[in-house]
Each structure stands twice: as structure tokens, then as C-alpha cells.
Design a protein around this motif. Structure first.
Motif, PDB file in Angstrom:
ATOM      1  N   ASP A 155      23.574 -14.864 -32.348  1.00 17.09           N
ATOM      2  CA  ASP A 155      22.829 -14.185 -31.280  1.00 17.09           C
ATOM      3  C   ASP A 155      23.490 -14.393 -29.917  1.00 17.09           C
ATOM      4  O   ASP A 155      23.486 -13.490 -29.079  1.00 17.09           O
ATOM      5  CB  ASP A 155      21.380 -14.642 -31.258  1.00 17.09           C
ATOM      6  CG  ASP A 155      20.649 -14.235 -32.519  1.00 17.09           C
ATOM      7  OD1 ASP A 155      20.899 -13.121 -33.028  1.00 17.09           O
ATOM      8  OD2 ASP A 155      19.843 -15.037 -33.020  1.00 17.09           O
TER       9      ASP A 155
ATOM     10  N   LEU B  46      26.245 -11.913 -29.782  1.00 19.92           N
ATOM     11  CA  LEU B  46      25.709 -10.564 -29.557  1.00 19.92           C
ATOM     12  C   LEU B  46      25.221 -10.361 -28.130  1.00 19.92           C
ATOM     13  O   LEU B  46      25.279  -9.253 -27.601  1.00 19.92           O
ATOM     14  CB  LEU B  46      24.575 -10.273 -30.543  1.00 19.92           C
ATOM     15  CG  LEU B  46      25.013 -10.120 -31.999  1.00 19.92           C
ATOM     16  CD1 LEU B  46      23.806 -10.018 -32.903  1.00 19.92           C
ATOM     17  CD2 LEU B  46      25.921  -8.925 -32.154  1.00 19.92           C
TER      18      LEU B  46
ATOM     19  N   LYS C  76      32.303  -8.799 -31.706  1.00 18.37           N
ATOM     20  CA  LYS C  76      30.925  -8.285 -31.650  1.00 18.37           C
ATOM     21  C   LYS C  76      30.547  -7.633 -32.972  1.00 18.37           C
ATOM     22  O   LYS C  76      29.459  -7.867 -33.501  1.00 18.37           O
ATOM     23  CB  LYS C  76      30.790  -7.275 -30.512  1.00 18.37           C
ATOM     24  CG  LYS C  76      29.433  -6.622 -30.432  1.00 18.37           C
ATOM     25  CD  LYS C  76      29.401  -5.576 -29.342  1.00 18.37           C
ATOM     26  CE  LYS C  76      28.109  -4.793 -29.366  1.00 18.37           C
ATOM     27  NZ  LYS C  76      28.091  -3.724 -28.371  1.00 18.37           N
TER      28      LYS C  76
ATOM     29  N   GLN D 101      27.530  -8.488 -35.487  1.00 16.83           N
ATOM     30  CA  GLN D 101      26.529  -7.495 -35.877  1.00 16.83           C
ATOM     31  C   GLN D 101      26.399  -7.401 -37.394  1.00 16.83           C
ATOM     32  O   GLN D 101      25.328  -7.085 -37.897  1.00 16.83           O
ATOM     33  CB  GLN D 101      26.889  -6.123 -35.307  1.00 16.83           C
ATOM     34  CG  GLN D 101      26.660  -6.016 -33.831  1.00 16.83           C
ATOM     35  CD  GLN D 101      27.136  -4.687 -33.267  1.00 16.83           C
ATOM     36  OE1 GLN D 101      28.170  -4.178 -33.681  1.00 16.83           O
ATOM     37  NE2 GLN D 101      26.391  -4.150 -32.322  1.00 16.83           N
ATOM     38  N   SER D 102      27.463  -7.689 -38.106  1.00 18.04           N
ATOM     39  CA  SER D 102      27.422  -7.567 -39.564  1.00 18.04           C
ATOM     40  C   SER D 102      26.473  -8.566 -40.215  1.00 18.04           C
ATOM     41  O   SER D 102      26.121  -8.408 -41.371  1.00 18.04           O
ATOM     42  CB  SER D 102      28.828  -7.706 -40.154  1.00 18.04           C
ATOM     43  OG  SER D 102      29.264  -9.051 -40.108  1.00 18.04           O
TER      44      SER D 102
ATOM     45  N   TYR E 162      23.456  -8.805 -39.335  1.00 11.69           N
ATOM     46  CA  TYR E 162      22.154  -8.151 -39.288  1.00 11.69           C
ATOM     47  C   TYR E 162      22.154  -6.719 -39.811  1.00 11.69           C
ATOM     48  O   TYR E 162      21.130  -6.237 -40.262  1.00 11.69           O
ATOM     49  CB  TYR E 162      21.627  -8.108 -37.843  1.00 11.69           C
ATOM     50  CG  TYR E 162      21.312  -9.464 -37.274  1.00 11.69           C
ATOM     51  CD1 TYR E 162      20.218 -10.191 -37.723  1.00 11.69           C
ATOM     52  CD2 TYR E 162      22.106 -10.017 -36.279  1.00 11.69           C
ATOM     53  CE1 TYR E 162      19.924 -11.438 -37.198  1.00 11.69           C
ATOM     54  CE2 TYR E 162      21.814 -11.262 -35.744  1.00 11.69           C
ATOM     55  CZ  TYR E 162      20.721 -11.967 -36.205  1.00 11.69           C
ATOM     56  OH  TYR E 162      20.433 -13.193 -35.686  1.00 11.69           O
ATOM     57  N   ARG E 163      23.311  -6.029 -39.696  1.00 12.16           N
ATOM     58  CA  ARG E 163      23.341  -4.606 -40.011  1.00 12.16           C
ATOM     59  C   ARG E 163      24.637  -4.237 -40.713  1.00 12.16           C
ATOM     60  O   ARG E 163      25.632  -4.940 -40.612  1.00 12.16           O
ATOM     61  CB  ARG E 163      23.253  -3.800 -38.717  1.00 12.16           C
ATOM     62  CG  ARG E 163      22.012  -4.147 -37.911  1.00 12.16           C
ATOM     63  CD  ARG E 163      22.039  -3.546 -36.558  1.00 12.16           C
ATOM     64  NE  ARG E 163      21.647  -2.149 -36.651  1.00 12.16           N
ATOM     65  CZ  ARG E 163      21.598  -1.351 -35.630  1.00 12.16           C
ATOM     66  NH1 ARG E 163      21.912  -1.761 -34.442  1.00 12.16           N
ATOM     67  NH2 ARG E 163      21.233  -0.092 -35.788  1.00 12.16           N
TER      68      ARG E 163
ATOM     69  N   VAL F 155      27.712  -2.525 -40.402  1.00 10.33           N
ATOM     70  CA  VAL F 155      28.459  -2.016 -39.244  1.00 10.33           C
ATOM     71  C   VAL F 155      29.107  -0.671 -39.527  1.00 10.33           C
ATOM     72  O   VAL F 155      29.459   0.044 -38.591  1.00 10.33           O
ATOM     73  CB  VAL F 155      29.509  -3.032 -38.735  1.00 10.33           C
ATOM     74  CG1 VAL F 155      28.829  -4.277 -38.192  1.00 10.33           C
ATOM     75  CG2 VAL F 155      30.516  -3.359 -39.792  1.00 10.33           C
TER      76      VAL F 155
ATOM     77  N   LEU G 161      27.020   2.031 -37.854  1.00 10.76           N
ATOM     78  CA  LEU G 161      26.781   1.984 -36.413  1.00 10.76           C
ATOM     79  C   LEU G 161      27.670   2.975 -35.670  1.00 10.76           C
ATOM     80  O   LEU G 161      28.802   3.206 -36.053  1.00 10.76           O
ATOM     81  CB  LEU G 161      27.072   0.576 -35.865  1.00 10.76           C
ATOM     82  CG  LEU G 161      26.185  -0.551 -36.379  1.00 10.76           C
ATOM     83  CD1 LEU G 161      26.682  -1.872 -35.818  1.00 10.76           C
ATOM     84  CD2 LEU G 161      24.749  -0.338 -35.990  1.00 10.76           C
TER      85      LEU G 161
ATOM     86  N   GLU H 162      25.873   0.554 -29.467  1.00 12.43           N
ATOM     87  CA  GLU H 162      25.311  -0.770 -29.744  1.00 12.43           C
ATOM     88  C   GLU H 162      25.745  -1.794 -28.731  1.00 12.43           C
ATOM     89  O   GLU H 162      26.808  -1.923 -28.345  1.00 12.43           O
ATOM     90  CB  GLU H 162      25.688  -1.227 -31.148  1.00 12.43           C
ATOM     91  CG  GLU H 162      25.150  -0.326 -32.210  1.00 12.43           C
ATOM     92  CD  GLU H 162      23.638  -0.268 -32.276  1.00 12.43           C
ATOM     93  OE1 GLU H 162      22.986  -1.316 -32.152  1.00 12.43           O
ATOM     94  OE2 GLU H 162      23.102   0.812 -32.461  1.00 12.43           O
TER      95      GLU H 162
END
Length: 72
Positions: free
Chosen positions: A37, A40, A54, A58-59, A61-62, A64, A67, A72
Motif C-alpha cells: 500500500d 501504491l 507500481k 497493483q498485481s 490486488y488486481r 494488471v 487495467l 490508475e
């Protein structure tokens, strides 16, 4: 690499051109006990190579791949 429970960054691997220019953000994250976090929440200029850090964060949580490069 990050601890699953604490989200603390515990290591980093970069296999790419200019890896030596990118590794320092990860080194600082490990040294100072930063979390995914924290990465991020750090501003990463677009378009630059540092965006890779970055995207890696992010990977956690999502997906990528889904995206947009610019939102983002």
C-alpha cells in the motif's frame, strides 16, 4: 515479494533492461519496512520505467492486464 499477512515488501527481483535504475525503490521499501500500500500511495510518473514498480504492487490486488495504462 511481499508478506501475505502484513503486505510488507520483503524482496524484489527485476529482470529487464535498466533493472539497475529501477531496483532502488524496492531496496528502500525493504530497508524501511514499507508495504504494498505504501508503494501504491507513492506517485509514479507516466510514462516512465518506474511505473513497473507500481504495476507490480497493483498485481497484489488486481489483474494488471485489465487495467488502463493511464487511469490508475
Amino acid at each position: 515479494m511481499a508478506d501475505r499477512k502484513t503486505k510488507r515488501v520483503v524482496g524484489l527481483h527485476i529482470l529487464a533492461p535498466h533493472a539497475a535504475d529501477l531496483i532502488h525503490e524496492g531496496v528502500l521499501a525493504v530497508k524501511f519496512g514499507l508495504t504494498i500500500d505504501d508503494i501504491l500511495d507513492t506517485f509514479h510518473v507516466f510514462p516512465t520505467l518506474s511505473e513497473a514498480i507500481k504495476l507490480a504492487a497493483q498485481s497484489f490486488y488486481r489483474d494488471v492486464g485489465s487495467l488502463s495504462c493511464c487511469t490508475e
